[in-house]
Design a protein around this motif. Structure first.
Motif, mmCIF file in Angstrom:
data_model
loop_
_atom_site.group_PDB
_atom_site.id
_atom_site.type_symbol
_atom_site.label_atom_id
_atom_site.label_comp_id
_atom_site.label_asym_id
_atom_site.label_seq_id
_atom_site.Cartn_x
_atom_site.Cartn_y
_atom_site.Cartn_z
ATOM 1 N N GLN A 356 80.506 -46.790 -18.346
ATOM 2 C CA GLN A 356 79.652 -46.674 -19.526
ATOM 3 C C GLN A 356 78.211 -46.363 -19.131
ATOM 4 O O GLN A 356 77.564 -45.492 -19.729
ATOM 5 C CB GLN A 356 79.698 -47.970 -20.337
ATOM 6 N N THR A 359 77.796 -42.712 -17.190
ATOM 7 C CA THR A 359 77.949 -41.543 -18.061
ATOM 8 C C THR A 359 76.888 -41.510 -19.152
ATOM 9 O O THR A 359 76.763 -40.504 -19.860
ATOM 10 C CB THR A 359 79.337 -41.540 -18.720
ATOM 11 N N THR A 361 76.788 -42.887 -21.954
ATOM 12 C CA THR A 361 77.373 -42.728 -23.282
ATOM 13 C C THR A 361 76.816 -43.774 -24.236
ATOM 14 O O THR A 361 76.366 -44.847 -23.816
ATOM 15 C CB THR A 361 78.901 -42.863 -23.208
ATOM 16 N N ARG A 363 78.775 -45.005 -26.515
ATOM 17 C CA ARG A 363 79.951 -45.766 -26.936
ATOM 18 C C ARG A 363 79.909 -47.178 -26.356
ATOM 19 O O ARG A 363 79.334 -47.413 -25.294
ATOM 20 C CB ARG A 363 81.230 -45.065 -26.508
ATOM 21 N N VAL A 368 84.932 -47.327 -24.569
ATOM 22 C CA VAL A 368 85.143 -46.714 -23.246
ATOM 23 C C VAL A 368 86.491 -47.157 -22.681
ATOM 24 O O VAL A 368 87.248 -46.348 -22.128
ATOM 25 C CB VAL A 368 83.999 -47.091 -22.282
ATOM 26 N N GLU A 384 85.413 -36.906 -20.245
ATOM 27 C CA GLU A 384 83.983 -36.829 -20.562
ATOM 28 C C GLU A 384 83.729 -36.093 -21.863
ATOM 29 O O GLU A 384 82.830 -36.447 -22.614
ATOM 30 C CB GLU A 384 83.236 -36.145 -19.419
ATOM 31 N N LEU A 387 84.448 -38.515 -24.491
ATOM 32 C CA LEU A 387 83.464 -39.586 -24.439
ATOM 33 C C LEU A 387 82.164 -39.175 -25.126
ATOM 34 O O LEU A 387 81.509 -40.002 -25.779
ATOM 35 C CB LEU A 387 83.179 -39.953 -22.976
#
Length: 424
Positions: A356, A359, A361, A363, A368, A384, A387
């Motif tokens: 997490q 990346t 992200t 989210r 994840v 990805e 994601l």
């Protein structure tokens, strides 16, 4: 014979956390986060022909990640997916082998792996600018325990009474931002071990402020923490004796009832603390009273109350790992196998958090984790893309109406019987 420390240091072959080859599978990228080589052999594998310690660790991490429920399911999953067979260089493995091997994993090795995982998460978190709940409060180290119940007839070693049997996971959770928490240290015990004993290992010199509930109330330990300049906020029982040395003004209309410098203890309790502490008493929105002792003098009373309220983060974390990983239902009833399962669960949560953070992200860890399960056998590029996919729905959707909708059946199948009102 080599010590555990020599063994784990000889295994430390760190690879890049995120391989540049985005066409390899999510499994292999996930494996690259581990500070071990799955094909390494240790002195514990002297008589192992196929299933080594490293392969066993990877298998049970995968079982935690995917919530595989039994040895039989683990065996079938490996047999069904060539990707696992290629990684492990195993075509098939039996559940009985897995059962024996889980108990043989050196718990010290898993603890060392967890230390490495925590270091990676800390580095990623710092890179994202996570410096605490607020700039003034800083990072928190929340200490608490959670119980996993076990059957008494199979685990007499974990019994506390004829009706209570289980193990405790004493945990230190670091909160380095309002939205970022991670497990930092763990002490597994049976339920007979008092929570206050765990503080010997979990409350250490650090730049965090430790947050604890009433189960950790111990005046001698608090004196020791003060002598070591350890910051803490600890809830105590209402009957704890305090003598006011100096009272501080409390803002009008605030939930704060008391803010004062106090001496703690009395001759009746046979112990009086050597140093003075700060007492903050407040009521929450439901009218419940909280009595806090703290060594922090730099924060306002409202901030001290907020620090304690953040203790709820560890309750949410316990709920998260119990719901989404394989912890509540155990694979084995042997002590070391149980300790190993707890460490493996926390290692899995750290791996999810690493992905997490790395990346970047938006989210949640749960989202994840869901995507990791879905795309486990796909390419990292496909993972990805999903994601980082933006939601296509822009509207808020149909909002709930204040009117109560009818529950009438539109089918001839099934019966709904109205509740009978009690006569007054």
């Amino acid at each position: 014979m080599l010590s555990y420390r020599h063994v784990v240091h000889s295994l430390y072959k760190r690879r890049s956390p995120m391989d540049n080859n985005n066409h390899i599978s999510v499994i292999r990228q996930w494996l690259s986060l581990l500070p071990i080589n799955v094909l390494d052999r240790t002195l514990f594998d002297r008589y192992a022909k196929k299933l080594t310690i490293m392969k066993t660790i990877l298998i049970f991490l995968a079982a935690q990640l995917n919530r595989w429920s039994s040895y039989e399911e683990i065996e079938n999953q490996i047999h069904a997916h060539p990707q696992w067979q290629s990684l492990l260089q195993l075509t098939r493995i039996s559940g009985s082998q897995l059962s024996r091997k889980l108990d043989q994993i050196p718990t010290e090795l898993l603890e060392w792996m967890m230390v490495q995982g925590v270091a990676q998460v800390q580095a990623l978190s710092s890179a994202r600018g996570h410096n605490g709940i607020t700039s003034k409060i800083g990072k928190l180290g929340i200490v608490d325990s959670s119980v996993i119940s076990l059957p008494l007839r199979l685990c007499d070693w974990a019994a506390l009474s004829p009706k209570e049997c289980g193990v405790k996971m004493h945990l230190r959770l670091i909160a380095d931002s309002p939205d970022s928490v991670y497990p930092d240290a763990i002490l597994p015990t049976n339920v007979a071990v008092d929570d206050r004993y765990a503080t010997l290992q979990l409350v250490t010199e650090s730049d965090v402020t430790y947050v604890m509930d009433r189960g950790y109330e111990d005046f001698r330990k608090m004196d020791n923490w003060l002598s070591r300049d350890i910051k803490f906020v600890l809830r105590v029982r209402e009957r704890v004796t305090t003598t006011c040395v100096e009272a501080y003004p409390v803002p009008e209309g605030s939930s704060i009832l008391t803010d004062a410098k106090v001496k703690v203890g009395s001759s009746k309790s046979n112990y009086v603390m050597k140093r003075e502490l700060r007492l903050v008493v407040f009521r929450d929105s439901k009218g419940r009273l909280y009595k806090l002792l703290t060594s922090r003098w730099d924060a306002s009373a409202e901030e001290i109350a907020h620090i304690y309220k953040c203790r709820w983060l560890i309750e949410l974390f316990f709920k998260w790992i119990k719901q989404h990983l394989r912890l509540v239902k155990v694979y084995s009833y042997k002590p070391q196998a149980l300790w190993n399962q707890l460490f493996l669960g926390l290692l899995t949560s750290l791996l999810v958090l690493q992905i997490q953070l790395s990346t970047q992200t938006k989210r949640t860890p749960w989202q994840v984790l869901q995507l990791l399960r879905m795309y486990m056998y796909s390419t990292w590029t496909a993972f990805e893309v999903e994601l980082n996919r933006q939601p296509t729905r822009r509207s808020r959707g149909r909002q709930p109406s204040a009117e109560r909708h009818s529950t009438a059946l539109r089918t001839s199948i099934g019966v709904i019987q109205q509740r009978k009102e009690k006569a007054r």
